[in-house]
Design an enzyme around this catalytic site. Sequence first.
Site, PDB file in Angstrom:
ATOM      1  N   ASP A 280       0.949  -1.154  -0.133  1.00  0.00           N
ATOM      2  CA  ASP A 280      -0.078   0.035  -0.017  1.00  0.00           C
ATOM      3  C   ASP A 280       0.871   1.308  -0.060  1.00  0.00           C
ATOM      4  OD1 ASP A 280      -2.518   1.510   0.566  1.00  0.00           O
ATOM      5  OD2 ASP A 280      -1.423   1.833   2.527  1.00  0.00           O
ATOM      6  N   LEU A 281       0.598   2.290  -0.309  1.00  0.00           N
ATOM      7  CA  LEU A 281       1.062   3.596  -0.478  1.00  0.00           C
ATOM      8  C   LEU A 281       0.962   4.537   0.739  1.00  0.00           C
ATOM      9  CD1 LEU A 281       1.174   4.873  -4.321  1.00  0.00           C
ATOM     10  CD2 LEU A 281       3.173   3.685  -3.068  1.00  0.00           C
ATOM     11  N   ASP A 282      -0.235   5.195   0.855  1.00  0.00           N
ATOM     12  CA  ASP A 282      -0.535   6.180   1.935  1.00  0.00           C
ATOM     13  C   ASP A 282      -0.475   5.650   3.191  1.00  0.00           C
ATOM     14  OD1 ASP A 282      -1.199   8.962   0.382  1.00  0.00           O
ATOM     15  OD2 ASP A 282      -2.107   7.256  -0.617  1.00  0.00           O
TER      16      ASP A 282
ATOM     17  N   THR B 232      -2.623  -0.091  -4.405  1.00  0.00           N
ATOM     18  CA  THR B 232      -3.015   1.027  -3.818  1.00  0.00           C
ATOM     19  C   THR B 232      -4.450   1.582  -4.190  1.00  0.00           C
ATOM     20  OG1 THR B 232      -2.273   3.468  -3.686  1.00  0.00           O
ATOM     21  CG2 THR B 232      -2.081   2.470  -5.795  1.00  0.00           C
ATOM     22  N   GLY B 233      -4.920   2.612  -3.430  1.00  0.00           N
ATOM     23  CA  GLY B 233      -6.498   2.997  -3.707  1.00  0.00           C
ATOM     24  C   GLY B 233      -6.131   4.236  -4.773  1.00  0.00           C
TER      25      GLY B 233
ATOM     26  N   LYS C 194      -8.646  -4.804  -2.991  1.00  0.00           N
ATOM     27  CA  LYS C 194      -7.214  -5.143  -3.545  1.00  0.00           C
ATOM     28  C   LYS C 194      -6.800  -6.647  -3.558  1.00  0.00           C
ATOM     29  CE  LYS C 194      -5.314  -0.737  -1.397  1.00  0.00           C
ATOM     30  NZ  LYS C 194      -4.273  -0.377  -0.562  1.00  0.00           N
TER      31      LYS C 194
ATOM     32  N   ASP D 163      -2.510  -0.160   6.204  1.00  0.00           N
ATOM     33  CA  ASP D 163      -2.774   0.310   7.399  1.00  0.00           C
ATOM     34  C   ASP D 163      -4.328   0.776   7.571  1.00  0.00           C
ATOM     35  OD1 ASP D 163      -2.700   2.496   5.305  1.00  0.00           O
ATOM     36  OD2 ASP D 163      -2.686   3.813   6.725  1.00  0.00           O
TER      37      ASP D 163
ATOM     38  N   ASN E 111      -9.288  -0.186   3.589  1.00  0.00           N
ATOM     39  CA  ASN E 111      -9.238  -0.605   2.298  1.00  0.00           C
ATOM     40  C   ASN E 111      -8.306  -1.540   2.201  1.00  0.00           C
ATOM     41  OD1 ASN E 111      -7.130   1.253   2.395  1.00  0.00           O
ATOM     42  ND2 ASN E 111      -7.076   1.589   0.116  1.00  0.00           N
TER      43      ASN E 111
END
Length: 270
Positions: free
Chosen positions: A9-11, A43-44, A196, A219, A222
């Site tokens: 994941d990114l953020d 990622t979202g 995801k 985190d 999602n």
Amino acid sequence: MNKKLIALDLDGTTLNDQSEISNETKSVLANLRRKGHIVSIVTGRPYRNSYYYYDELKLDTPIVNFNGAWCHIPSQLDWSHNYHKTLSKELALSMLSLKSNPEVQLIAAESQRSIYIEGEYIPYPDFFPEGIQVSKQLRPDILTEDPTSVGVFTTTRDYQPYIEQKIIEQYDGAVEVRMWGGDTPCLEVVAAGVQKALGLERIASYYGIDRKDILAFGDQENDYEMIQYAGHGVVMANGIQSLKNIADDITAVTNHEHGVANYLSRYFSL
């Protein structure tokens, strides 16, 4: 050790609090790729504001965008495992009714290459990496394609459960609603069945990676299905408690303290 698929994941996970990938994280991920492990971003975010992280890490692997609605390899338009799931433009336009709520600051319908908006709110600095002027108005005469997702941004996180419930009630099983975005959370609406883990499963199938050899880091809400699907689901120290409850492990430190790099260094004895 078997070849591993590392899903990021990114953020709030790979990115620090300034939406940057630290040098420590870049170094560890490059080391693992040299050892033959596979690193993929899940990622979202749409591709338009995640491609520079993909390029920064010098990846050539599949990337999953829009919380699982689009799985692709940017350099291979004819990749055999590519998929793209959309919402109808009629459904997207009907969501403009949510703008009557004073807490809703921005509604953004996104396709693979374009963004259509109602509102002038900029959720975070790189939401419009080329500037807000590249966006189009979310109107029936302008939106002529079926979008991949619709993002709903509110003034505060506290108001989101109310908006989420309204969306669920209005569309009754036709959509999935997921929250992402760290300090400026977004309620992202995608087609029913999209999450995801859908993209992660497709990538694992392409590389012939067993589920037990998948490490996934996340985190937020999602990331739930991805963490649950992975053979080894890792939640950030700064992650939400409900996600930690289903995790195989939790990082020792937060995203802002190079939590992913720290964990991978110890896991692979780098």
